[in-house]
Design a protein around this motif. Structure first.
Motif, PDB file in Angstrom:
ATOM      1  N   SER A 241       1.082  -1.117  -0.172  1.00 44.74           N
ATOM      2  CA  SER A 241       0.199  -0.022   0.365  1.00 44.74           C
ATOM      3  C   SER A 241       0.531   1.243   0.054  1.00 44.74           C
ATOM      4  CB  SER A 241      -0.426   0.237   1.456  1.00 44.74           C
ATOM      5  OG  SER A 241      -1.890   1.087   1.520  1.00 44.74           O
ATOM      6  N   LYS A 242       0.854   2.286  -0.939  1.00 45.07           N
ATOM      7  CA  LYS A 242       1.240   3.705  -1.100  1.00 45.07           C
ATOM      8  C   LYS A 242       0.591   4.324  -1.357  1.00 45.07           C
ATOM      9  CE  LYS A 242       3.184   1.351  -5.235  1.00 45.07           C
ATOM     10  NZ  LYS A 242       2.288   0.132  -5.130  1.00 45.07           N
ATOM     11  N   LEU A 244       0.746   7.627  -5.188  1.00 39.41           N
ATOM     12  CA  LEU A 244       1.031   7.906  -5.649  1.00 39.41           C
ATOM     13  C   LEU A 244       0.811   9.405  -5.870  1.00 39.41           C
ATOM     14  CD1 LEU A 244       0.045   4.782  -7.729  1.00 39.41           C
ATOM     15  CD2 LEU A 244       2.043   5.166  -6.221  1.00 39.41           C
ATOM     16  N   LYS A 259      -0.592   1.412  -9.844  1.00 38.02           N
ATOM     17  CA  LYS A 259      -0.946   1.708  -9.036  1.00 38.02           C
ATOM     18  C   LYS A 259      -1.512  -0.360  -8.679  1.00 38.02           C
ATOM     19  CE  LYS A 259      -6.625   3.526  -8.337  1.00 38.02           C
ATOM     20  NZ  LYS A 259      -5.972   2.965  -6.839  1.00 38.02           N
ATOM     21  N   ASP A 263      -4.022   1.023  -3.026  1.00 35.11           N
ATOM     22  CA  ASP A 263      -2.839   2.839  -3.350  1.00 35.11           C
ATOM     23  C   ASP A 263      -3.620   4.230  -3.463  1.00 35.11           C
ATOM     24  OD1 ASP A 263      -0.612   1.128  -2.926  1.00 35.11           O
ATOM     25  OD2 ASP A 263      -0.304   1.006  -6.036  1.00 35.11           O
ATOM     26  N   CYS A 265      -4.022   7.982  -4.834  1.00 30.38           N
ATOM     27  CA  CYS A 265      -3.085   8.714  -6.108  1.00 30.38           C
ATOM     28  C   CYS A 265      -3.871  10.467  -5.800  1.00 30.38           C
ATOM     29  CB  CYS A 265      -3.993   8.106  -7.439  1.00 30.38           C
ATOM     30  SG  CYS A 265      -3.420   6.758  -8.168  1.00 30.38           S
ATOM     31  N   LYS A 289       3.567   5.316   4.992  1.00 31.85           N
ATOM     32  CA  LYS A 289       3.658   4.835   3.516  1.00 31.85           C
ATOM     33  C   LYS A 289       4.923   5.158   2.703  1.00 31.85           C
ATOM     34  CE  LYS A 289      -0.794   4.716   2.804  1.00 31.85           C
ATOM     35  NZ  LYS A 289      -2.485   4.281   2.549  1.00 31.85           N
TER      36      LYS A 289
END
Length: 336
Positions: A241-242, A244, A259, A263, A265, A289
């Motif tokens: 999980s991040k 962007l 993606k 995630d 955005c 994250k």
């Protein structure tokens, strides 16, 4: 085309008429264009933003800088400085603009300068102790006060200038007939598997003359993300999980490449100057994250101490076919 753009159609006609008159005056020599005794290659587009000028300039730098002294001259969009600035060790994205600063950081063997007046910018570069042997003009297709020796026109796949219309109804800065000035037209951001049949269909739509060359490229993303300290393979963080983050004209391909369903955005305007409120929002969304951004955004964010776990994903322009022919055309121009 939305309703507001349709309403502005008469203004688009007027704008197209004004730019056509301007081009006519330059073509006939009534308005002055300045030529220089070094090879000058101008890269640009007919439309507003998002055609991939930065990776195309970087491709030319890689092609030429091992053999020649290369300088890249940009306008320095949204920079906080004025006039001619030659990049040095004290420069940053605020002084140069994000794209020129990216060139300076990635290619220490070239000169990078900014000046809204490209004629003055070239003159200043040629007055330096170390004179460039080639000058690359970034986003200068409409800068008619300089007569470049070679023009590369970019148009994005799925948003071809042949399908567009003048501002404010469409996105064209000048009439489609301006494409006649190009030595080479590059269709950028194509699918990697673009068929020969589709390439020929686009060729017919663009209606190039027999002296113009046409090429097709796609955006090739790196297989790793980077920051000052480390490199991490994409496959190691794909399921993680991040956040962007992108402040570029058309961020969808960047998001699509990275993606996953977990995630988040975050989208900002192109060339965005991040405020304290923006940084707080980014940190709150991240909650420890990883934050992955574009290379252009990274040069504006990398020195912000409150942004932790910040990485960037490099990209480059790759030819679908006939790369050697493109290289030969550029090198032959420079030699001759």
């Amino acid at each position: 085309m939305n309703l507001l753009r349709k309403i502005f159609f008469p203004f688009a006609i007027l704008y197209g008429f004004i730019t056509s008159i301007r081009n006519f005056l330059f073509d006939k020599g009534i308005l002055k264009s300045t030529s220089f005794n070094v090879p000058v290659i101008a890269v640009g587009n007919l439309s507003v933003g998002g055609t991939g000028k930065t990776p195309q300039i970087e491709y030319l730098i890689r092609l030429l800088s091992n053999q020649y002294k290369v300088a890249a001259l940009s306008r320095g969009y949204k920079r906080k400085s004025e006039g001619f600035v030659l990049a040095n060790s004290t420069s940053n994205a605020e002084i140069l603009g994000d794209e020129p600063f990216q060139f300076y950081q990635k290619f220490p063997n070239i000169q990078v300068a900014v000046d809204a007046n490209r004629t003055n910018g070239i003159t200043q570069l040629l007055s330096q102790k170390i004179k460039p042997e080639i000058i690359l003009l970034d986003d200068a297709y409409q800068h008619r006060k300089v007569k470049a020796g070679f023009y590369i026109l970019l148009t994005a796949f799925g948003d071809l200038y042949a399908d567009d219309f003048m501002l404010p109804t469409g996105n064209l800065r000048e009439s489609r007939s301006g494409a006649r000035r190009a030595n080479i037209v590059v269709v950028t951001k194509c699918p990697k598997n673009l068929s020969d049949e589709k390439q020929e269909e686009i060729r017919l739509k663009l209606k190039l003359n027999c002296s113009q060359q046409l090429y097709f490229t796609f955006i090739d993303y790196d297989d790793a993300i980077y920051n000052k300290e480390e490199k991490i393979a994409i496959n190691e963080i794909k399921s993680e999980s991040k956040v962007l983050l992108a402040g570029i004209a058309k961020p969808k391909p960047f998001f699509d490449f990275l993606k996953t369903e977990n995630d988040e955005c975050l989208t900002f305007p192109d060339h965005h100057h991040f405020s304290a409120a923006d940084l707080n929002e980014i940190q709150n969304k991240a909650q420890g994250k990883k934050i992955i951004t574009t290379e252009k955004d990274y040069v504006r964010l990398k020195d912000v101490r409150m942004i932790s776990k910040l990485y960037y994903l490099p990209m480059k322009s790759t030819f679908i076919n006939h790369q050697q022919n493109f290289d030969a055309a550029i090198l032959n121009y420079v030699k001759n």
